[in-house]
Motif scaffolding. Structure first.
Motif, PDB file in Angstrom:
ATOM      1  N   UNK A 125      31.687  48.488  47.726  1.00 22.05           N
ATOM      2  CA  UNK A 125      32.334  47.260  48.158  1.00 22.05           C
ATOM      3  C   UNK A 125      32.259  46.240  47.030  1.00 22.05           C
ATOM      4  N   UNK A 126      33.175  45.282  47.058  1.00 22.48           N
ATOM      5  CA  UNK A 126      33.195  44.288  45.989  1.00 22.48           C
ATOM      6  C   UNK A 126      31.962  43.388  46.035  1.00 22.48           C
ATOM      7  N   UNK A 127      31.472  43.147  47.220  1.00 17.02           N
ATOM      8  CA  UNK A 127      30.310  42.260  47.369  1.00 17.02           C
ATOM      9  C   UNK A 127      29.105  42.865  46.651  1.00 17.02           C
ATOM     10  N   UNK A 128      28.531  42.112  45.718  1.00 16.52           N
ATOM     11  CA  UNK A 128      27.345  42.531  44.963  1.00 16.52           C
ATOM     12  C   UNK A 128      27.521  43.909  44.333  1.00 16.52           C
ATOM     13  N   UNK A 129      28.665  44.153  43.729  1.00 11.21           N
ATOM     14  CA  UNK A 129      28.928  45.456  43.098  1.00 11.21           C
ATOM     15  C   UNK A 129      27.965  45.736  41.947  1.00 11.21           C
ATOM     16  N   UNK A 182      40.685  48.304  48.896  1.00  9.36           N
ATOM     17  CA  UNK A 182      40.209  47.015  48.397  1.00  9.36           C
ATOM     18  C   UNK A 182      38.749  47.053  47.954  1.00  9.36           C
ATOM     19  N   UNK A 183      38.326  48.207  47.451  1.00 13.16           N
ATOM     20  CA  UNK A 183      36.958  48.336  46.931  1.00 13.16           C
ATOM     21  C   UNK A 183      36.997  48.510  45.416  1.00 13.16           C
ATOM     22  N   UNK A 184      35.803  48.437  44.796  1.00 18.25           N
ATOM     23  CA  UNK A 184      35.647  48.708  43.374  1.00 18.25           C
ATOM     24  C   UNK A 184      35.143  50.133  43.185  1.00 18.25           C
ATOM     25  N   UNK A 185      35.179  50.597  41.930  1.00 16.00           N
ATOM     26  CA  UNK A 185      34.650  51.921  41.586  1.00 16.00           C
ATOM     27  C   UNK A 185      33.654  51.773  40.449  1.00 16.00           C
ATOM     28  N   UNK A 186      32.483  52.356  40.647  1.00 17.61           N
ATOM     29  CA  UNK A 186      31.486  52.473  39.578  1.00 17.61           C
ATOM     30  C   UNK A 186      31.534  53.911  39.084  1.00 17.61           C
ATOM     31  N   UNK A 205      26.203  49.419  50.712  1.00 15.28           N
ATOM     32  CA  UNK A 205      27.319  48.935  49.896  1.00 15.28           C
ATOM     33  C   UNK A 205      28.085  50.055  49.204  1.00 15.28           C
ATOM     34  N   UNK A 206      27.522  51.277  49.242  1.00 14.39           N
ATOM     35  CA  UNK A 206      28.262  52.426  48.713  1.00 14.39           C
ATOM     36  C   UNK A 206      29.174  52.947  49.826  1.00 14.39           C
TER      37      UNK A 206
END
Length: 371
Positions: free
Chosen positions: A279-283, A317-321, A344-345
């Motif tokens: 999630x974008x929050x605290x990525x 609407x999420x980020x990718x690590x 958060x994952x």
């Protein structure tokens, strides 16, 4: 004026000024005597035999034009034959008085002068040699298309299909659309795993649905980023790992299409990205935790960026690590569980024990591995 002795004297006109006969263009034959008595012992010549610009009697010598390069066997009356003594003088052959013109060279026709009927023409044989065209090696896209065509053989009319995402899956979707248009397949329903696939399938006229309406799928076909010997996968470098895993887990069969460059001895062993959707929050908080989790494998965690330098945003609407391993993951099952335990994952790119068959395209052809 020259003179001839032996039975009388005669006058032989010199070569006219501007004559076409030049030292570089003619050759002289041995001296010959041409006499004719006029009844009073005075020799004379018929003017018609020597009065042209192409004089053949000059200072007691007979002049001939250069040999025609195309005439290999001259006849007794050709310009290349020397003339014997004649007494009295007879009319000279027309070929001596009027030599044939030089061969005309045309840009597209090179034919020698025809020989007399008694001499059959010589035929030249030409062979055109060209180096064989080298066989062009198959490109990676060629291999992907071969694997995709093979995978579509699993598709039957009336199926509900999971449509994968990525460059290889795009070939699969394209082939299915082609078969539907030709009537070879009918009553197909596709469940896309990304917005990109949804747009492509819609343009091809493939009927579409979602898991809410079709929670049970007959078959899913997709590509993969890595395949290990147990047919476990790394997926998600295209950014659609969450929807891909949801659709493919809901399918009775999951067929994977790859080229042989995707085969690895252990997951993460290619040194390329193993994605984790967060999630974008605290990525950043989760990025640091993921890197510490795989410290022994020399893991380097990076936030995926778009071409414009901003964080890449998934369809959800999420980020990718992205995790980059220096060595292969020792225990993929344990790694998957530990990643999923982080708050958060959303999902990771380890697709374990999900594959029915893997279709592999390589230089030697297409092969199928199944469990």
């Amino acid at each position: 004026m020259g003179s001839v002795s032996g039975g009388g004297s005669m006058d032989v006109p010199d070569v006219e000024a501007g004559s076409e006969s030049r030292a570089s263009d003619v050759e002289c034959l041995p001296r010959r005597t041409y006499l004719k008595s006029n009844g009073g012992g005075r020799p004379f010549f018929n003017k018609g035999q020597i009065g042209t610009t192409n004089n053949h009697l000059i200072n007691h010598r007979i002049i001939r034009t250069r040999t025609d390069p195309f005439v290999s066997n001259p006849t007794p009356h050709s310009p290349t034959t020397s003339v014997n003594h004649v007494f009295p003088i007879l009319p000279l052959p027309s070929t001596l008085l009027h030599p044939p013109p030089p061969p005309q060279h045309h840009p597209h026709h090179h034919h020698p002068h025809p020989l007399p009927p008694s001499q059959p023409p010589k035929h030249l044989t030409f062979k055109a040699f060209s180096s064989p065209s080298p066989i062009q090696p198959l490109t990676q896209d060629d291999l992907k298309k071969l694997a995709a065509d093979k995978a579509v053989e699993y598709v039957q009319s009336g199926m509900v299909l999971g449509l994968g995402t990525g460059s290889t899956a795009a070939f699969v979707v394209s082939k299915i659309g082609e078969l539907l248009a030709s009537g070879e397949l009918k009553d197909i329903i596709g469940v896309p795993t990304s917005k990109r696939t949804q747009e492509q399938a819609a343009l091809l006229g493939i009927p579409l649905s979602v898991l809410d309406d079709h929670p049970k799928l007959d078959l899913a076909i997709d590509g993969a980023d890595e395949v290990d010997p147990d047919l476990n996968l790394v997926k998600g470098r295209g950014g659609a790992l969450l929807r891909e895993k949801m659709v493919e887990a809901a399918s009775d069969k999951f067929v994977v299409v790859v080229d042989d460059s995707k085969l690895v001895s252990g997951l993460g062993g290619s040194g390329l990205a193993m994605p984790v959707e967060v999630v974008q929050f605290c990525w950043k908080y989760n990025l640091i935790r993921l890197q510490e989790l795989f410290k022994q494998e020399g893991c380097d965690a990076k936030l995926r960026l778009s071409d414009d330098g901003k964080p890449y945003v998934t369809d959800n609407m999420n980020y990718i690590v992205d995790l980059y391993f220096k060595t292969a993951i020792k225990d993929a099952w344990a790694a998957g569980k530990e990643i999923s335990a982080f708050e958060g994952v959303v999902e990771h790119g380890l697709f374990l024990d999900m594959t029915t068959a893997v279709i592999i395209a390589g230089k030697d052809g297409v092969s199928v591995k199944s469990k």
